[in-house]
Design an enzyme around this catalytic site. Structure first.
Site, PDB file in Angstrom:
ATOM      1  N   LYS A  39      -0.194  12.635  -6.622  1.00  0.00           N
ATOM      2  CA  LYS A  39      -1.565  12.310  -6.211  1.00  0.00           C
ATOM      3  C   LYS A  39      -1.750  12.576  -4.723  1.00  0.00           C
ATOM      4  CE  LYS A  39      -1.883   9.057  -3.796  1.00  0.00           C
ATOM      5  NZ  LYS A  39      -2.295   7.664  -3.995  1.00  0.00           N
ATOM      6  N   SER A  73       0.820  -1.222   0.000  1.00  0.00           N
ATOM      7  CA  SER A  73       0.000   0.000   0.000  1.00  0.00           C
ATOM      8  C   SER A  73       0.847   1.263   0.000  1.00  0.00           C
ATOM      9  CB  SER A  73      -0.884  -0.025   1.258  1.00  0.00           C
ATOM     10  OG  SER A  73      -1.257   1.279   1.644  1.00  0.00           O
ATOM     11  N   GLY A  74       0.505   2.197  -0.882  1.00  0.00           N
ATOM     12  CA  GLY A  74       1.200   3.485  -0.892  1.00  0.00           C
ATOM     13  C   GLY A  74       0.974   4.250   0.403  1.00  0.00           C
ATOM     14  N   LEU A  75      -0.260   4.204   0.886  1.00  0.00           N
ATOM     15  CA  LEU A  75      -0.565   4.886   2.152  1.00  0.00           C
ATOM     16  C   LEU A  75       0.264   4.287   3.284  1.00  0.00           C
ATOM     17  CD1 LEU A  75      -2.284   6.724   4.020  1.00  0.00           C
ATOM     18  CD2 LEU A  75      -3.937   4.851   4.171  1.00  0.00           C
ATOM     19  N   ASP A 135       1.197  -0.894  -5.037  1.00  0.00           N
ATOM     20  CA  ASP A 135       0.361   0.273  -5.291  1.00  0.00           C
ATOM     21  C   ASP A 135       1.275   1.298  -5.967  1.00  0.00           C
ATOM     22  OD1 ASP A 135      -1.081   2.596  -5.178  1.00  0.00           O
ATOM     23  OD2 ASP A 135      -1.383   2.568  -3.009  1.00  0.00           O
ATOM     24  N   GLU A 191      -3.246   4.220 -10.945  1.00  0.00           N
ATOM     25  CA  GLU A 191      -4.539   4.906 -10.852  1.00  0.00           C
ATOM     26  C   GLU A 191      -4.585   6.108 -11.783  1.00  0.00           C
ATOM     27  OE1 GLU A 191      -3.721   5.485  -6.611  1.00  0.00           O
ATOM     28  OE2 GLU A 191      -4.192   7.623  -6.849  1.00  0.00           O
ATOM     29  N   HIS A 196     -12.609   2.022  -7.208  1.00  0.00           N
ATOM     30  CA  HIS A 196     -12.530   2.523  -5.829  1.00  0.00           C
ATOM     31  C   HIS A 196     -13.737   3.384  -5.498  1.00  0.00           C
ATOM     32  CE1 HIS A 196     -10.775   2.901  -2.059  1.00  0.00           C
ATOM     33  NE2 HIS A 196      -9.758   3.720  -2.277  1.00  0.00           N
ATOM     34  N   ASP A 251       0.613   4.052  -7.447  1.00  0.00           N
ATOM     35  CA  ASP A 251       0.035   5.395  -7.561  1.00  0.00           C
ATOM     36  C   ASP A 251      -0.308   5.698  -9.029  1.00  0.00           C
ATOM     37  OD1 ASP A 251       0.130   5.689  -4.851  1.00  0.00           O
ATOM     38  OD2 ASP A 251       1.983   6.841  -4.814  1.00  0.00           O
ATOM     39  N   ARG A 284      -6.649   1.297 -12.039  1.00  0.00           N
ATOM     40  CA  ARG A 284      -7.543   1.746 -10.967  1.00  0.00           C
ATOM     41  C   ARG A 284      -8.339   2.962 -11.413  1.00  0.00           C
ATOM     42  NH1 ARG A 284      -5.304   2.940  -4.912  1.00  0.00           N
ATOM     43  NH2 ARG A 284      -6.542   4.780  -4.405  1.00  0.00           N
ATOM     44  N   ASP A 304       0.869  10.368   2.006  1.00  0.00           N
ATOM     45  CA  ASP A 304       0.587   9.602   0.788  1.00  0.00           C
ATOM     46  C   ASP A 304       0.298  10.565  -0.360  1.00  0.00           C
ATOM     47  OD1 ASP A 304       0.019   7.544  -0.946  1.00  0.00           O
ATOM     48  OD2 ASP A 304      -1.999   7.177  -0.152  1.00  0.00           O
ATOM     49  N   ASN A 339      -4.045  10.886  -1.302  1.00  0.00           N
ATOM     50  CA  ASN A 339      -4.766   9.674  -0.905  1.00  0.00           C
ATOM     51  C   ASN A 339      -6.250   9.834  -1.206  1.00  0.00           C
ATOM     52  OD1 ASN A 339      -6.371   8.065   1.399  1.00  0.00           O
ATOM     53  ND2 ASN A 339      -4.527   6.984   0.810  1.00  0.00           N
ATOM     54  N   SER A 340      -6.867   8.755  -1.664  1.00  0.00           N
ATOM     55  CA  SER A 340      -8.258   8.802  -2.127  1.00  0.00           C
ATOM     56  C   SER A 340      -9.261   8.998  -0.995  1.00  0.00           C
ATOM     57  CB  SER A 340      -8.593   7.502  -2.857  1.00  0.00           C
ATOM     58  OG  SER A 340      -7.708   7.322  -3.913  1.00  0.00           O
TER      59      SER A 340
END
Ligand code: SPV
Ligand code: MG
Length: 293
Positions: A116, A42-44, A81, A110, A186, A83, A155, A54, A118-119
């Site tokens: 980017k 996970s990027g986060l 991930d 994504e 997502h 990104d 993504r 992130d 975080n979503s």
């Protein structure tokens, strides 16, 4: 089986599969020991464990170094991930080459803009990449991989960016047609409506991956019934680690004693077991002369 083939089999499996977040070699090993057949780098979680946000604050090579430790520490495949791919199509091509060299089985990119965010962050714009530009990244990725089983997951951030089902479907169709091995759809809603509406309308051949961090109350059986292929538990080792570390740090600061903490944490022996110190001792007996052991 090669890790890439393992991951491809997981993605194409007719059953609903689950993969677990990890953010370093140790957490990756813990995820594997628990039984997970695949790991989400996970990027986060990687960013947070490095103490940065992130928002592409960690460079892509720093992330790659962490992913390599994770892959070295495990026998199950890692999906990075990735990104936005850290740049344009050309950066994506180089990313794929480096991931293959370092034993990473799959990457998810994504359709947002670099750098980017975080979503799941509230109250910030989440601008999307032009569909045609992102399609170019997917094609460049698929053209540059050496191993035919390396997987590229595209993504779709349409729901995250506030768009509706038409945009989500339009993008997912374009990405699947461009050669993506799967679509990650997502959503940050607390209920799964967006995802289930998408699944009802989805005609594409690509399997669909989801990240139900926000709609966590949805019973898993509903994901299965909706035809979803893979679920990512995206940040739960990071978050359980944070909660445990905060508790231990606060207690030690307050009590100035190890007595009450010792039995609530892993033993030092458990650390050695997780890292397979036994293997090193055997190797020392084999390779070091007696007077060097
Ligand atoms: C991550 O784990 O870094 C993800 C999932 O990309 S999310 O945090 O929901 O964006
Ligand atoms: Mg991420």
């Amino acid at each position: 089986m090669k890790k890439t083939s393992q991951f491809k089999a997981l993605l194409k499996s007719p059953q609903l599969e689950f993969i677990m977040e990890a953010h370093n070699g140790l957490s990756a090993r813990i995820a594997e020991e628990a039984g997970f057949q695949g790991i989400w780098a996970s990027g986060l979680a990687i960013s947070a464990s490095l103490g940065v946000r992130d928002s592409n604050e960690a460079s892509w090579t720093q992330v790659l170094d962490v992913a390599e430790f994770m892959s070295d520490a495990t026998t199950v495949p890692i999906m990075l991930d990735g990104d936005t791919g850290y740049g344009n199509f050309n950066n994506v091509r180089r990313l794929i080459r480096k991931l293959e060299q370092r034993g990473i089985a799959a990457v998810c990119i994504e359709d947002k803009l670099f750098p980017k965010n975080n979503s799941l962050l509230e109250g910030i714009p989440q601008p999307l990449e032009e569909t045609e530009v992102f399609v170019g990244k997917i094609k460049a990725a698929k053209d540059s991989q050496q191993d035919p089983d390396f997987c590229l997951i595209a993504r779709v951030e349409a729901f995250i960016a506030g768009w509706g089902i038409e945009e989500a479907l339009r993008r997912a169709t374009a990405y699947c047609d461009a050669g993506a091995d799967a679509i990650l759809m997502h959503s940050k809603k607390s209920t799964p409506e967006e995802i289930f509406n998408f699944m009802k309308a989805w005609q594409g051949t690509c399997p669909v991956v989801i990240v139900p961090t926000k709609y966590y109350q949805t019973p898993t059986v509903q994901f299965r019934e909706a035809g979803i292929s893979m679920v990512i538990w995206a940040n739960h080792l990071l978050r359980s680690g944070i909660a445990a570390m905060q508790k231990t740090a606060a207690e030690l600061f307050q009590k100035q004693s190890l007595v009450t903490v010792e039995n609530t944490i892993s033993s030092v022996q458990e650390v050695f077991r997780l890292l397979d110190n036994e293997e090193l001792q055997q190797a020392e007996r084999k390779y070091l002369p007696p007077h060097h052991r």
